[in-house]
Motif scaffolding. Structure first.
Motif, PDB file in Angstrom:
ATOM      1  N   THR A  95       0.831  -1.210   0.000  1.00  0.00           N
ATOM      2  CA  THR A  95       0.000   0.000   0.000  1.00  0.00           C
ATOM      3  C   THR A  95       0.863   1.256   0.000  1.00  0.00           C
ATOM      4  O   THR A  95       0.602   2.215  -0.734  1.00  0.00           O
ATOM      5  CB  THR A  95      -0.922  -0.003   1.222  1.00  0.00           C
ATOM      6  OG1 THR A  95      -1.748  -1.165   1.185  1.00  0.00           O
ATOM      7  CG2 THR A  95      -1.790   1.236   1.242  1.00  0.00           C
ATOM      8  N   GLN A  96       1.912   1.275   0.799  1.00  0.00           N
ATOM      9  CA  GLN A  96       2.766   2.448   0.884  1.00  0.00           C
ATOM     10  C   GLN A  96       3.529   2.672  -0.416  1.00  0.00           C
ATOM     11  O   GLN A  96       3.746   3.825  -0.825  1.00  0.00           O
ATOM     12  CB  GLN A  96       3.742   2.307   2.060  1.00  0.00           C
ATOM     13  CG  GLN A  96       4.436   3.584   2.456  1.00  0.00           C
ATOM     14  CD  GLN A  96       3.461   4.626   2.986  1.00  0.00           C
ATOM     15  OE1 GLN A  96       2.382   4.300   3.450  1.00  0.00           O
ATOM     16  NE2 GLN A  96       3.851   5.888   2.918  1.00  0.00           N
ATOM     17  N   LEU A 123       5.717  13.582  -0.586  1.00  0.00           N
ATOM     18  CA  LEU A 123       6.491  12.452  -1.096  1.00  0.00           C
ATOM     19  C   LEU A 123       7.583  12.037  -0.104  1.00  0.00           C
ATOM     20  O   LEU A 123       7.825  10.843   0.110  1.00  0.00           O
ATOM     21  CB  LEU A 123       7.115  12.819  -2.446  1.00  0.00           C
ATOM     22  CG  LEU A 123       8.006  11.744  -3.102  1.00  0.00           C
ATOM     23  CD1 LEU A 123       7.211  10.466  -3.351  1.00  0.00           C
ATOM     24  CD2 LEU A 123       8.615  12.278  -4.397  1.00  0.00           C
ATOM     25  N   GLY A 124       8.246  13.017   0.530  1.00  0.00           N
ATOM     26  CA  GLY A 124       9.264  12.683   1.527  1.00  0.00           C
ATOM     27  C   GLY A 124       8.687  11.918   2.703  1.00  0.00           C
ATOM     28  O   GLY A 124       9.292  10.944   3.182  1.00  0.00           O
ATOM     29  N   LYS A 125       7.504  12.323   3.191  1.00  0.00           N
ATOM     30  CA  LYS A 125       6.870  11.608   4.298  1.00  0.00           C
ATOM     31  C   LYS A 125       6.523  10.175   3.903  1.00  0.00           C
ATOM     32  O   LYS A 125       6.731   9.233   4.672  1.00  0.00           O
ATOM     33  CB  LYS A 125       5.613  12.351   4.746  1.00  0.00           C
ATOM     34  CG  LYS A 125       5.877  13.710   5.367  1.00  0.00           C
ATOM     35  CD  LYS A 125       4.579  14.389   5.753  1.00  0.00           C
ATOM     36  CE  LYS A 125       4.835  15.769   6.361  1.00  0.00           C
ATOM     37  NZ  LYS A 125       3.565  16.467   6.710  1.00  0.00           N
ATOM     38  N   GLU A 171       7.884   8.320   1.545  1.00  0.00           N
ATOM     39  CA  GLU A 171       9.094   7.514   1.375  1.00  0.00           C
ATOM     40  C   GLU A 171       9.702   7.149   2.727  1.00  0.00           C
ATOM     41  O   GLU A 171      10.231   6.042   2.893  1.00  0.00           O
ATOM     42  CB  GLU A 171      10.098   8.288   0.514  1.00  0.00           C
ATOM     43  CG  GLU A 171       9.716   8.385  -0.942  1.00  0.00           C
ATOM     44  CD  GLU A 171      10.714   9.189  -1.752  1.00  0.00           C
ATOM     45  OE1 GLU A 171      10.712   9.085  -2.977  1.00  0.00           O
ATOM     46  OE2 GLU A 171      11.498   9.941  -1.133  1.00  0.00           O
ATOM     47  N   ALA A 172       9.643   8.055   3.709  1.00  0.00           N
ATOM     48  CA  ALA A 172      10.159   7.734   5.048  1.00  0.00           C
ATOM     49  C   ALA A 172       9.338   6.626   5.696  1.00  0.00           C
ATOM     50  O   ALA A 172       9.891   5.709   6.321  1.00  0.00           O
ATOM     51  CB  ALA A 172      10.143   8.992   5.924  1.00  0.00           C
ATOM     52  N   ASP A 173       8.024   6.686   5.562  1.00  0.00           N
ATOM     53  CA  ASP A 173       7.171   5.625   6.105  1.00  0.00           C
ATOM     54  C   ASP A 173       7.462   4.293   5.425  1.00  0.00           C
ATOM     55  O   ASP A 173       7.500   3.238   6.085  1.00  0.00           O
ATOM     56  CB  ASP A 173       5.698   5.992   5.940  1.00  0.00           C
ATOM     57  CG  ASP A 173       5.301   7.190   6.782  1.00  0.00           C
ATOM     58  OD1 ASP A 173       6.031   7.482   7.753  1.00  0.00           O
ATOM     59  OD2 ASP A 173       4.284   7.837   6.467  1.00  0.00           O
ATOM     60  N   LEU A 174       7.671   4.326   4.136  1.00  0.00           N
ATOM     61  CA  LEU A 174       7.984   3.097   3.405  1.00  0.00           C
ATOM     62  C   LEU A 174       9.322   2.517   3.857  1.00  0.00           C
ATOM     63  O   LEU A 174       9.453   1.295   4.046  1.00  0.00           O
ATOM     64  CB  LEU A 174       8.010   3.378   1.898  1.00  0.00           C
ATOM     65  CG  LEU A 174       8.380   2.199   0.991  1.00  0.00           C
ATOM     66  CD1 LEU A 174       7.400   1.046   1.176  1.00  0.00           C
ATOM     67  CD2 LEU A 174       8.438   2.639  -0.467  1.00  0.00           C
ATOM     68  N   ALA A 175      10.324   3.363   4.051  1.00  0.00           N
ATOM     69  CA  ALA A 175      11.628   2.885   4.515  1.00  0.00           C
ATOM     70  C   ALA A 175      11.522   2.267   5.906  1.00  0.00           C
ATOM     71  O   ALA A 175      12.159   1.247   6.200  1.00  0.00           O
ATOM     72  CB  ALA A 175      12.643   4.029   4.513  1.00  0.00           C
ATOM     73  N   SER A 176      10.699   2.856   6.789  1.00  0.00           N
ATOM     74  CA  SER A 176      10.521   2.301   8.126  1.00  0.00           C
ATOM     75  C   SER A 176       9.862   0.931   8.066  1.00  0.00           C
ATOM     76  O   SER A 176      10.286  -0.011   8.760  1.00  0.00           O
ATOM     77  CB  SER A 176       9.679   3.265   8.972  1.00  0.00           C
ATOM     78  OG  SER A 176       9.431   2.711  10.249  1.00  0.00           O
ATOM     79  N   LEU A 177       8.842   0.777   7.244  1.00  0.00           N
ATOM     80  CA  LEU A 177       8.173  -0.520   7.109  1.00  0.00           C
ATOM     81  C   LEU A 177       9.118  -1.571   6.532  1.00  0.00           C
ATOM     82  O   LEU A 177       9.134  -2.727   6.970  1.00  0.00           O
ATOM     83  CB  LEU A 177       6.935  -0.373   6.224  1.00  0.00           C
ATOM     84  CG  LEU A 177       5.772   0.439   6.807  1.00  0.00           C
ATOM     85  CD1 LEU A 177       4.678   0.612   5.764  1.00  0.00           C
ATOM     86  CD2 LEU A 177       5.221  -0.235   8.054  1.00  0.00           C
ATOM     87  N   GLU A 178       9.913  -1.186   5.557  1.00  0.00           N
ATOM     88  CA  GLU A 178      10.853  -2.141   4.962  1.00  0.00           C
ATOM     89  C   GLU A 178      11.936  -2.542   5.956  1.00  0.00           C
ATOM     90  O   GLU A 178      12.383  -3.696   5.956  1.00  0.00           O
ATOM     91  CB  GLU A 178      11.473  -1.531   3.703  1.00  0.00           C
ATOM     92  CG  GLU A 178      10.489  -1.392   2.539  1.00  0.00           C
ATOM     93  CD  GLU A 178      11.121  -0.742   1.331  1.00  0.00           C
ATOM     94  OE1 GLU A 178      12.194  -0.091   1.497  1.00  0.00           O
ATOM     95  OE2 GLU A 178      10.560  -0.855   0.226  1.00  0.00           O
ATOM     96  N   ALA A 179      12.365  -1.616   6.820  1.00  0.00           N
ATOM     97  CA  ALA A 179      13.355  -1.967   7.849  1.00  0.00           C
ATOM     98  C   ALA A 179      12.760  -2.969   8.844  1.00  0.00           C
ATOM     99  O   ALA A 179      13.428  -3.927   9.262  1.00  0.00           O
ATOM    100  CB  ALA A 179      13.820  -0.702   8.574  1.00  0.00           C
TER     101      ALA A 179
END
Length: 319
Positions: free
Chosen positions: A177-178, A205-207, A209-217
């Motif tokens: 979804t993200q 877009l920055g927010k 992408e940051a949420d997506l990076a946190s979920l992937e981590a």
């Protein structure tokens, strides 16, 4: 009559054909004007559509929604090999050679495809101890635990499991979804025409992408825990007292602990005395001699002087 009737029918058919042609032309014109109006709206309309698409995607990633590839609702895959399980183990083994057995444990884990995450050792004879954090593949967890138990006399073993299948599926849905939300924001940013739209879309877009990076981590961390199990191995010497033994009660246990504390205290006292003795000899003896000399001097000053005895009066003669 037949010729007039035929002409009238021909005129009526021609009129109907002309009316149909005009109606089709009007429909196509209205369609073109509608498409032009849509293109004229630009990023604002796309933003509204993107928001609706984000809401649809968020609804798809809701807890009650079914993630792709997870099967029909109400029929989960119950096979163990298809579930995400975290294995953790704790072992306490008493051995005769702590360093040698520690090296042997590392060799076992390396041969099984794992590695050593942490290594802490104490080589003192009275308190020889080794604490190893071992990471092994989940498929070899049970076999490695059984092999480690053969290093010496096993005194404690604890194995825990945690099923994180639902959390893994939820993370996959949220990441999908993200990613869709990030792609939508990038498309809107590419079609922005004003500075205000650029700044707003870049921030959004920055927010995302940051949420997506946190979920992937989080997903990588969870995948690491499920792929590699953790074994905390403690190796102690034959005469080392463990925490389990220290919790025992009784007269003999108290006597043994008291004697051990007495020996430790005497050892500490003798160590301190040995460290202080050279200073006492170097400074204490001259200071003691000086104090004795000062006391003698004070005594001499405080003693009264010896006076001569008074003269004896002569005896008087009788008249």
């Amino acid at each position: 009559m037949d010729g007039r009737t035929t002409r009238r029918r021909s005129v009526a058919l021609a009129a109907m054909g002309l009316t149909a042609a005009l109606a089709l032309g009007g429909c196509s014109a209205s369609g073109d004007s509608g498409s032009e109006a849509t293109s004229a709206r630009g990023p604002a309309a796309d933003s509204a559509n993107g928001g609706a698409a984000d809401r649809d995607a968020a609804g798809a990633g809701a807890p009650g929604a079914r993630a792709p590839g997870t099967g029909a609702p109400g029929s989960p895959d119950l096979r163990v090999d298809q579930r995400s399980i975290i294995y953790t183990g704790t072992m306490l083994i008493r051995v005769d050679d702590v360093d040698g057995k520690s090296r042997r444990a590392v060799e076992m884990v390396t041969a099984a495809g794992g590695f050593v995450g942490a290594d802490q050792r104490t080589s003192a004879d009275a308190d020889a101890r080794s604490e190893l954090q071992l990471r092994v593949p989940a498929a070899r967890f049970t076999a490695v635990v059984d092999e480690l138990a053969k290093l010496g006399r096993q005194e404690r073993r604890e194995v825990h499991t945690e099923d994180v299948t639902e959390e893994t599926v939820d993370l996959d849905a949220r990441i999908a979804t993200q990613r869709a939300r990030v792609d939508s924001a990038r498309r809107l940013l590419a079609r922005a025409t004003t500075i205000t739209e650029l700044v707003s879309l870049e921030s959004e877009l920055g927010k995302r992408e940051a949420d997506l990076a946190s979920l992937e981590a989080k997903k990588r961390r969870l995948a690491d825990l499920t792929a590699l199990s953790t074994i905390t191995l403690t190796l102690v010497g034959e005469d080392v007292t463990t925490a389990d033994e220290e919790t025992e009660l009784g007269f003999l246990v108290g006597l043994s602990n008291g004697w051990r504390v007495f020996l430790v205290s005497m050892t500490l006292l003798l160590t301190v005395l040995g460290a202080v003795l050279p200073w006492l000899v170097a400074f204490g003896v001259p200071l003691a001699v000086l104090l004795v000399a000062l006391r003698r001097r004070r005594r001499r000053r405080s003693e009264p002087p010896v006076s001569a005895p008074p003269p004896v009066p002569a005896a008087r003669s009788a008249p």
